[in-house]
Design a protein around this motif. Structure first.
Motif, PDB file in Angstrom:
ATOM      1  N   UNK A   1      13.055   9.257  12.311  1.00  0.00           N
ATOM      2  CA  UNK A   1      14.117   8.271  12.462  1.00  0.00           C
ATOM      3  C   UNK A   1      13.560   6.915  12.905  1.00  0.00           C
ATOM      4  N   UNK A   2      12.599   6.928  13.813  1.00  0.00           N
ATOM      5  CA  UNK A   2      11.979   5.682  14.267  1.00  0.00           C
ATOM      6  C   UNK A   2      11.252   5.008  13.102  1.00  0.00           C
ATOM      7  N   UNK A   3      10.551   5.792  12.290  1.00  0.00           N
ATOM      8  CA  UNK A   3       9.851   5.224  11.135  1.00  0.00           C
ATOM      9  C   UNK A   3      10.829   4.646  10.111  1.00  0.00           C
ATOM     10  N   UNK A   4      11.979   5.281   9.936  1.00  0.00           N
ATOM     11  CA  UNK A   4      12.995   4.752   9.029  1.00  0.00           C
ATOM     12  C   UNK A   4      13.507   3.409   9.537  1.00  0.00           C
ATOM     13  N   UNK A   5      13.755   3.314  10.832  1.00  0.00           N
ATOM     14  CA  UNK A   5      14.207   2.042  11.401  1.00  0.00           C
ATOM     15  C   UNK A   5      13.132   0.957  11.286  1.00  0.00           C
ATOM     16  N   UNK A   6      11.870   1.327  11.470  1.00  0.00           N
ATOM     17  CA  UNK A   6      10.778   0.360  11.324  1.00  0.00           C
ATOM     18  C   UNK A   6      10.682  -0.121   9.873  1.00  0.00           C
ATOM     19  N   UNK A   7      10.854   0.785   8.927  1.00  0.00           N
ATOM     20  CA  UNK A   7      10.826   0.400   7.521  1.00  0.00           C
ATOM     21  C   UNK A   7      12.003  -0.502   7.178  1.00  0.00           C
ATOM     22  N   UNK A   8      13.149  -0.228   7.764  1.00  0.00           N
ATOM     23  CA  UNK A   8      14.318  -1.081   7.557  1.00  0.00           C
ATOM     24  C   UNK A   8      14.072  -2.488   8.097  1.00  0.00           C
ATOM     25  N   UNK A   9      13.487  -2.569   9.282  1.00  0.00           N
ATOM     26  CA  UNK A   9      13.176  -3.871   9.868  1.00  0.00           C
ATOM     27  C   UNK A   9      12.142  -4.639   9.068  1.00  0.00           C
ATOM     28  N   UNK A  10      11.112  -3.949   8.607  1.00  0.00           N
ATOM     29  CA  UNK A  10      10.098  -4.649   7.816  1.00  0.00           C
ATOM     30  C   UNK A  10      10.662  -5.107   6.479  1.00  0.00           C
ATOM     31  N   UNK A  11      11.534  -4.322   5.886  1.00  0.00           N
ATOM     32  CA  UNK A  11      12.170  -4.738   4.634  1.00  0.00           C
ATOM     33  C   UNK A  11      13.027  -5.974   4.823  1.00  0.00           C
ATOM     34  N   UNK A  12      13.758  -6.017   5.943  1.00  0.00           N
ATOM     35  CA  UNK A  12      14.571  -7.191   6.234  1.00  0.00           C
ATOM     36  C   UNK A  12      13.697  -8.425   6.470  1.00  0.00           C
ATOM     37  N   UNK A  13      12.580  -8.234   7.175  1.00  0.00           N
ATOM     38  CA  UNK A  13      11.658  -9.340   7.423  1.00  0.00           C
ATOM     39  C   UNK A  13      11.059  -9.857   6.123  1.00  0.00           C
TER      40      UNK A  13
ATOM     41  N   UNK B   1      12.281  -9.546   3.139  1.00  0.00           N
ATOM     42  CA  UNK B   1      13.327 -10.150   2.314  1.00  0.00           C
ATOM     43  C   UNK B   1      13.564 -11.599   2.716  1.00  0.00           C
ATOM     44  N   UNK B   2      13.516 -11.868   4.014  1.00  0.00           N
ATOM     45  CA  UNK B   2      13.730 -13.233   4.492  1.00  0.00           C
ATOM     46  C   UNK B   2      12.501 -14.111   4.275  1.00  0.00           C
ATOM     47  N   UNK B   3      11.308 -13.534   4.335  1.00  0.00           N
ATOM     48  CA  UNK B   3      10.085 -14.328   4.285  1.00  0.00           C
ATOM     49  C   UNK B   3       9.568 -14.560   2.861  1.00  0.00           C
ATOM     50  N   UNK B   4       9.633 -13.576   1.992  1.00  0.00           N
ATOM     51  CA  UNK B   4       9.005 -13.668   0.670  1.00  0.00           C
ATOM     52  C   UNK B   4       9.778 -14.505  -0.337  1.00  0.00           C
ATOM     53  N   UNK B   5      11.069 -14.667  -0.167  1.00  0.00           N
ATOM     54  CA  UNK B   5      11.914 -15.413  -1.104  1.00  0.00           C
ATOM     55  C   UNK B   5      11.832 -14.863  -2.530  1.00  0.00           C
ATOM     56  N   UNK B   6      11.697 -13.553  -2.662  1.00  0.00           N
ATOM     57  CA  UNK B   6      11.696 -12.908  -3.972  1.00  0.00           C
ATOM     58  C   UNK B   6      10.412 -13.045  -4.753  1.00  0.00           C
ATOM     59  N   UNK B   7       9.324 -13.458  -4.125  1.00  0.00           N
ATOM     60  CA  UNK B   7       8.071 -13.667  -4.849  1.00  0.00           C
ATOM     61  C   UNK B   7       7.131 -12.466  -4.774  1.00  0.00           C
ATOM     62  N   UNK B   8       7.355 -11.569  -3.851  1.00  0.00           N
ATOM     63  CA  UNK B   8       6.471 -10.422  -3.699  1.00  0.00           C
ATOM     64  C   UNK B   8       7.212  -9.122  -3.948  1.00  0.00           C
ATOM     65  N   UNK B   9       6.472  -8.042  -3.901  1.00  0.00           N
ATOM     66  CA  UNK B   9       7.090  -6.734  -4.111  1.00  0.00           C
ATOM     67  C   UNK B   9       7.092  -5.908  -2.821  1.00  0.00           C
ATOM     68  N   UNK B  10       6.922  -6.567  -1.673  1.00  0.00           N
ATOM     69  CA  UNK B  10       6.880  -5.833  -0.409  1.00  0.00           C
ATOM     70  C   UNK B  10       8.249  -5.268  -0.040  1.00  0.00           C
ATOM     71  N   UNK B  11       9.327  -5.903  -0.485  1.00  0.00           N
ATOM     72  CA  UNK B  11      10.666  -5.385  -0.208  1.00  0.00           C
ATOM     73  C   UNK B  11      10.878  -4.075  -0.958  1.00  0.00           C
ATOM     74  N   UNK B  12      10.436  -4.031  -2.195  1.00  0.00           N
ATOM     75  CA  UNK B  12      10.566  -2.817  -2.998  1.00  0.00           C
ATOM     76  C   UNK B  12       9.720  -1.692  -2.401  1.00  0.00           C
ATOM     77  N   UNK B  13       8.530  -2.030  -1.939  1.00  0.00           N
ATOM     78  CA  UNK B  13       7.669  -1.025  -1.303  1.00  0.00           C
ATOM     79  C   UNK B  13       8.316  -0.499  -0.029  1.00  0.00           C
TER      80      UNK B  13
END
Length: 67
Positions: free
Chosen positions: A10-22, A24-36
């Motif tokens: 559960x902690x890892x899921x929350x960490x993945x959710x936080x990193x995805x949100x980060x 999404x805000x930082x990459x502006x759709x130029x990278x594939x880190x959100x998909x990963x």
């Protein structure tokens, strides 16, 4: 042991959710880190479901009955 693995998952899921949100805000759709990050979160969610089922069928997790 199974309860500890569920909490860690559960902690890892929350960490993945936080990193995805980060990302999404930082990459502006130029990278594939959100998909990963989404892929990792989905895999962790399937793992969580599997851990809950293993815990239930092995008798380590017992549901509470409301009366």
């Amino acid at each position: 042991m199974i309860k500890t693995l569920i909490i860690i998952n559960l902690v890892l899921i929350l960490a993945s959710l936080g990193s995805g949100m980060f990302f999404l805000a930082k990459d502006d759709g130029k990278g594939n880190r959100v998909v990963t990050s989404l892929t990792i979160r989905v895999a962790l969610s399937f793992t969580l479901i599997g851990l809950i089922l293993v815990g239930y069928f092995s008798g380590n997790l017992v549901p509470h009955q409301i009366q």
